[in-house]
Design an enzyme around this catalytic site. Structure first.
Site, PDB file in Angstrom:
ATOM      1  N   ARG A   1       5.901  18.357   3.172  1.00 56.09           N
ATOM      2  CA  ARG A   1       6.468  18.681   1.855  1.00 56.09           C
ATOM      3  C   ARG A   1       6.539  20.208   1.704  1.00 56.09           C
ATOM      4  NH1 ARG A   1       3.392  15.211  -2.495  1.00 56.09           N
ATOM      5  NH2 ARG A   1       5.140  15.985  -3.760  1.00 56.09           N
TER       6      ARG A   1
ATOM      7  N   PRO B   1      -6.646  15.371 -10.268  1.00 53.73           N
ATOM      8  CA  PRO B   1      -5.672  15.473 -11.351  1.00 53.73           C
ATOM      9  C   PRO B   1      -4.364  14.748 -11.101  1.00 53.73           C
ATOM     10  CG  PRO B   1      -5.906  17.572 -10.202  1.00 53.73           C
ATOM     11  CD  PRO B   1      -7.010  16.682  -9.715  1.00 53.73           C
ATOM     12  N   ASN B   2      -3.847  14.196 -12.165  1.00 55.44           N
ATOM     13  CA  ASN B   2      -2.527  13.534 -12.228  1.00 55.44           C
ATOM     14  C   ASN B   2      -2.476  12.177 -11.536  1.00 55.44           C
ATOM     15  OD1 ASN B   2      -1.216  15.687 -13.681  1.00 55.44           O
ATOM     16  ND2 ASN B   2      -1.369  16.873 -11.798  1.00 55.44           N
TER      17      ASN B   2
ATOM     18  N   HIS C   1      -4.416  11.135   1.210  1.00 56.74           N
ATOM     19  CA  HIS C   1      -3.226  11.511   0.435  1.00 56.74           C
ATOM     20  C   HIS C   1      -2.181  10.422   0.585  1.00 56.74           C
ATOM     21  CE1 HIS C   1      -4.884  15.417  -0.299  1.00 56.74           C
ATOM     22  NE2 HIS C   1      -5.221  15.472   0.982  1.00 56.74           N
TER      23      HIS C   1
ATOM     24  N   ARG D   1       4.538   8.484 -11.619  1.00 54.25           N
ATOM     25  CA  ARG D   1       4.971   9.645 -10.833  1.00 54.25           C
ATOM     26  C   ARG D   1       6.033   9.185  -9.841  1.00 54.25           C
ATOM     27  NH1 ARG D   1      -0.117  12.907  -8.573  1.00 54.25           N
ATOM     28  NH2 ARG D   1       1.301  14.686  -8.718  1.00 54.25           N
TER      29      ARG D   1
ATOM     30  N   GLU E   1     -10.782  12.098   3.271  1.00 58.78           N
ATOM     31  CA  GLU E   1      -9.779  12.609   2.329  1.00 58.78           C
ATOM     32  C   GLU E   1      -8.484  11.827   2.531  1.00 58.78           C
ATOM     33  OE1 GLU E   1      -9.516  16.907   1.691  1.00 58.78           O
ATOM     34  OE2 GLU E   1      -7.350  16.765   2.016  1.00 58.78           O
TER      35      GLU E   1
ATOM     36  N   ALA F   1      -3.864  17.894  -6.442  1.00 58.26           N
ATOM     37  CA  ALA F   1      -3.503  19.290  -6.152  1.00 58.26           C
ATOM     38  C   ALA F   1      -4.727  20.193  -5.918  1.00 58.26           C
ATOM     39  CB  ALA F   1      -2.635  19.850  -7.275  1.00 58.26           C
TER      40      ALA F   1
ATOM     41  N   ASN G   1      -9.184  11.434  -3.040  1.00 56.83           N
ATOM     42  CA  ASN G   1      -7.865  12.041  -3.084  1.00 56.83           C
ATOM     43  C   ASN G   1      -7.961  13.134  -4.144  1.00 56.83           C
ATOM     44  OD1 ASN G   1      -5.245  12.857  -3.484  1.00 56.83           O
ATOM     45  ND2 ASN G   1      -4.382  10.784  -3.447  1.00 56.83           N
TER      46      ASN G   1
HETATM   47  C1  DQA Z   1      -1.508  14.040  -3.246  1.00 57.79           C
HETATM   48  C2  DQA Z   1      -0.733  15.249  -2.677  1.00 57.79           C
HETATM   49  C3  DQA Z   1      -0.979  16.494  -3.517  1.00 57.79           C
HETATM   50  O1  DQA Z   1      -0.238  17.593  -2.981  1.00 57.79           O
HETATM   51  C4  DQA Z   1      -0.524  16.271  -4.944  1.00 57.79           C
HETATM   52  O2  DQA Z   1      -0.808  17.411  -5.721  1.00 57.79           O
HETATM   53  C5  DQA Z   1      -1.089  15.027  -5.539  1.00 57.79           C
HETATM   54  C6  DQA Z   1      -1.196  13.827  -4.723  1.00 57.79           C
HETATM   55  C7  DQA Z   1      -1.134  12.737  -2.510  1.00 57.79           C
HETATM   56  O3  DQA Z   1      -1.843  11.756  -2.696  1.00 57.79           O
HETATM   57  O4  DQA Z   1      -0.132  12.691  -1.793  1.00 57.79           O
HETATM   58  O5  DQA Z   1      -1.357  14.979  -6.744  1.00 57.79           O
HETATM   59  O6  DQA Z   1      -2.887  14.264  -3.076  1.00 57.79           O
END
Ligand code: DQA
Length: 149
Positions: free
Chosen positions: A107, A10-11, A100, A18, A98, A77, A74
């Site tokens: 964080r 998501p996102n 990020h 972002r 995985e 969240a 990735n």
């Molecule tokens: C993320 C880190 C996650 O905590 C966050 O919710 C994301 C992006 C990253 O790529 O740093 O959407 O996976």
């Protein structure tokens, strides 16, 4: 040609819009392109999939895991609370990296926990888009060395 799945949760379709200080300025398309191009040189093909919906990610894994040799994900969240995605990843039986973009350990405390990473052979965090290059290199070497989990 062996195939890798590059999956985003998501996102991440909003990358570029972002917070660029946290996530870098690449769009999702940029990240997909850099992975696809690098894979080409390694003689691999890449399938890409992004969804904001947990069930769609799981459905996709169940549908396509027989067609691929490894996964770079990735999970956004979902990383922090999706036991269902963890189980679906594990059920593929495939090597998983995985990634990020940000350093989830540096964080908010709730971000430091990854429930999905137990299904992965490696986690790369905090290297922005460079993390995907490192992930692909590691995954291809792993597959070529014929490791099994
Ligand atoms: C993320 C880190 C996650 O905590 C966050 O919710 C994301 C992006 C990253 O790529 O740093 O959407 O996976």
């Amino acid at each position: 040609m062996k195939k890798i799945l590059l999956m985003h949760g998501p996102n991440l379709n909003f990358l570029g819009k972002r917070d660029t200080a946290i996530y870098g300025s690449c769009t999702l398309q940029d990240i997909e392109n850099l992975t696809i191009n690098m894979a080409k040189n390694l003689n691999y093909s890449v399938m890409t999939f992004q969804s904001n919906h947990e069930g769609q990610l799981i459905d996709y894994l169940q549908k396509y895991s027989n067609d691929i040799h490894g996964i770079i994900i990735n999970p956004g969240a979902f990383t922090h609370y999706s036991f269902a995605l963890h189980d679906a990843l594990l059920d593929t039986g495939l090597p998983i990296i995985e990634v990020h973009l940000s350093d989830i350990k540096k964080r908010e405390p709730w971000r430091a926990v990854s429930v999905t990473s137990a299904a992965a052979i490696k986690v790369i965090s905090g290297k922005k888009e460079e993390g995907y290059r490192e992930a692909l290199q590691f995954l291809v070497e792993y597959i070529e060395n014929d490791h099994h989990k």
